[in-house]
Each structure stands twice: as C-alpha cells, then as structure tokens.
Write a protein that holds these residues in place. Structure first.
Motif, mmCIF file in Angstrom:
data_model
loop_
_atom_site.group_PDB
_atom_site.id
_atom_site.type_symbol
_atom_site.label_atom_id
_atom_site.label_comp_id
_atom_site.label_asym_id
_atom_site.label_seq_id
_atom_site.Cartn_x
_atom_site.Cartn_y
_atom_site.Cartn_z
ATOM 1 N N ILE A 28 0.830 -1.210 0.000
ATOM 2 C CA ILE A 28 0.000 0.000 0.000
ATOM 3 C C ILE A 28 0.864 1.260 0.000
ATOM 4 O O ILE A 28 0.553 2.237 -0.668
ATOM 5 N N TYR A 29 1.963 1.234 0.748
ATOM 6 C CA TYR A 29 2.777 2.432 0.946
ATOM 7 C C TYR A 29 3.253 3.085 -0.356
ATOM 8 O O TYR A 29 3.152 4.310 -0.488
ATOM 9 N N PRO A 30 3.766 2.336 -1.340
ATOM 10 C CA PRO A 30 4.227 3.005 -2.571
ATOM 11 C C PRO A 30 3.115 3.781 -3.280
ATOM 12 O O PRO A 30 3.365 4.835 -3.857
ATOM 13 N N VAL A 31 1.903 3.279 -3.201
ATOM 14 C CA VAL A 31 0.765 3.966 -3.819
ATOM 15 C C VAL A 31 0.489 5.267 -3.072
ATOM 16 O O VAL A 31 0.250 6.319 -3.683
ATOM 17 N N LEU A 32 0.543 5.221 -1.742
ATOM 18 C CA LEU A 32 0.325 6.422 -0.937
ATOM 19 C C LEU A 32 1.459 7.427 -1.120
ATOM 20 O O LEU A 32 1.220 8.628 -1.191
ATOM 21 N N GLY A 40 -5.019 4.217 -3.149
ATOM 22 C CA GLY A 40 -4.357 3.884 -1.891
ATOM 23 C C GLY A 40 -5.207 4.013 -0.645
ATOM 24 O O GLY A 40 -5.111 3.174 0.259
ATOM 25 N N ILE A 41 -6.051 5.032 -0.571
ATOM 26 C CA ILE A 41 -6.828 5.256 0.656
ATOM 27 C C ILE A 41 -7.835 4.142 0.915
ATOM 28 O O ILE A 41 -7.927 3.669 2.054
ATOM 29 N N TYR A 47 -6.906 -1.959 5.295
ATOM 30 C CA TYR A 47 -5.772 -2.439 6.091
ATOM 31 C C TYR A 47 -5.947 -2.074 7.566
ATOM 32 O O TYR A 47 -5.736 -2.894 8.451
ATOM 33 N N MET A 48 -6.346 -0.835 7.823
ATOM 34 C CA MET A 48 -6.485 -0.371 9.198
ATOM 35 C C MET A 48 -7.732 -0.916 9.882
ATOM 36 O O MET A 48 -7.851 -0.843 11.101
ATOM 37 N N ALA A 49 -8.658 -1.457 9.115
ATOM 38 C CA ALA A 49 -9.849 -2.055 9.702
ATOM 39 C C ALA A 49 -9.527 -3.363 10.417
ATOM 40 O O ALA A 49 -10.294 -3.816 11.268
ATOM 41 N N ILE A 50 -8.395 -3.954 10.100
ATOM 42 C CA ILE A 50 -7.953 -5.169 10.776
ATOM 43 C C ILE A 50 -7.376 -4.758 12.125
ATOM 44 O O ILE A 50 -6.501 -3.893 12.205
#
Length: 150
Positions: A28-32, A40-41, A47-50
């Motif tokens: 995800i990071y390279p897209v952000l 990315g968002i 991702y953060m929902a986990i």
C-alpha cells in the motif's frame, strides 16, 4: 458424498478468499507515497480495519497526512466537512506522533525517507524523531488555527 463435496468446495472457496484478502502495508505504501489516493486510501482503510493493524505508526501518519491535505483544499462553504475532516486529521496525526519513536524509525526507515536530513554535527544523513514530530506538530497547529478562524 454430495454433502462432503459441497463442504469441501465451500471450505476451499472460503480459504482462498481469506488468503486473497491478506493486505500488506508494504504494498500500500508506494501507492500512498506516489499520492495516488484514489487507489491507496481505500486499501489503507481496509488495512487499518484489521484490529492488529490499527496501531501501525506509518499507516496512521499516512491517513493523517491525506486528511490534512483534504482539509487544506476545502472551501469555507463546507464548514461541516471542515470540522469532520479536521478532527479526523488531528486524531490520526496525534496517534501517529505517539507511535513514532526511534525504534519505529530504525525498523521501518523506508517509510520515512521524506524526513531524511543531513545532521550538521556528523554530516551523515539521518531520520530523526524530532523532525518527524515537528512536521506532525506543524500540520496539527495549521489545522487547529484554520478551524478556529472558520
């Protein structure tokens, strides 16, 4: 026999879908970092929902930076959104600031390359916690000042 076959197929499909859903932050990071937020968002939110990822320092920082950017682009006419986005940005930035320490920067320095600076005393390029925290604090102050003035 038919029940065993159906249960086997159902189990196979379920395990395949769970394996396909495993999201890795390093993807995800390279897209952000490229500011491709439309792609990315949604992945970052997923991702953060986990539960195990909710305290990921850089994920919180990236969410806060994206919300800060959105906040800065809003017009005065969108006062309801200003408050919501501003409060969310402050939440994520404050959380990231609390999670980012020396250990985090050493372990995941690839995510903090934008904070790489030459140390005046040693001449080496370093990422310092104080630089990251200062940037976060400046963004938070900027949001708070704009929210108070509007």
């Amino acid at each position: 026999m038919q029940i065993k076959l159906v249960s086997f197929l159902l189990l196979s499909v379920l395990s395949w879908s769970l394996a396909a859903q495993k999201i890795k932050y390093k993807e995800i990071y390279p897209v952000l970092a490229a500011k491709q937020y439309d792609v990315g968002i949604p992945r970052l939110i997923e991702y953060m929902a986990i539960e195990e990822n909710i305290n990921e320092a850089n994920a919180n920082l990236q969410m806060g930076l994206w919300l800060h950017e959105r906040f800065m682009k809003l017009d005065d006419n969108e006062s309801n959104q200003l408050t919501q986005i501003g409060d969310s940005a402050l939440f994520f930035l404050e959380k990231a600031k609390g999670l980012i320490d020396v250990k985090e920067l050493k372990k995941k320095d690839d995510y903090y390359q934008s904070y790489l600076r030459r140390d005046l005393r040693s001449g080496k390029f370093l990422i310092k916690v104080s630089d990251v925290h200062l940037d976060i604090e400046n963004k938070m102050d900027e949001i708070q000042k704009l929210m108070q003035s509007k």
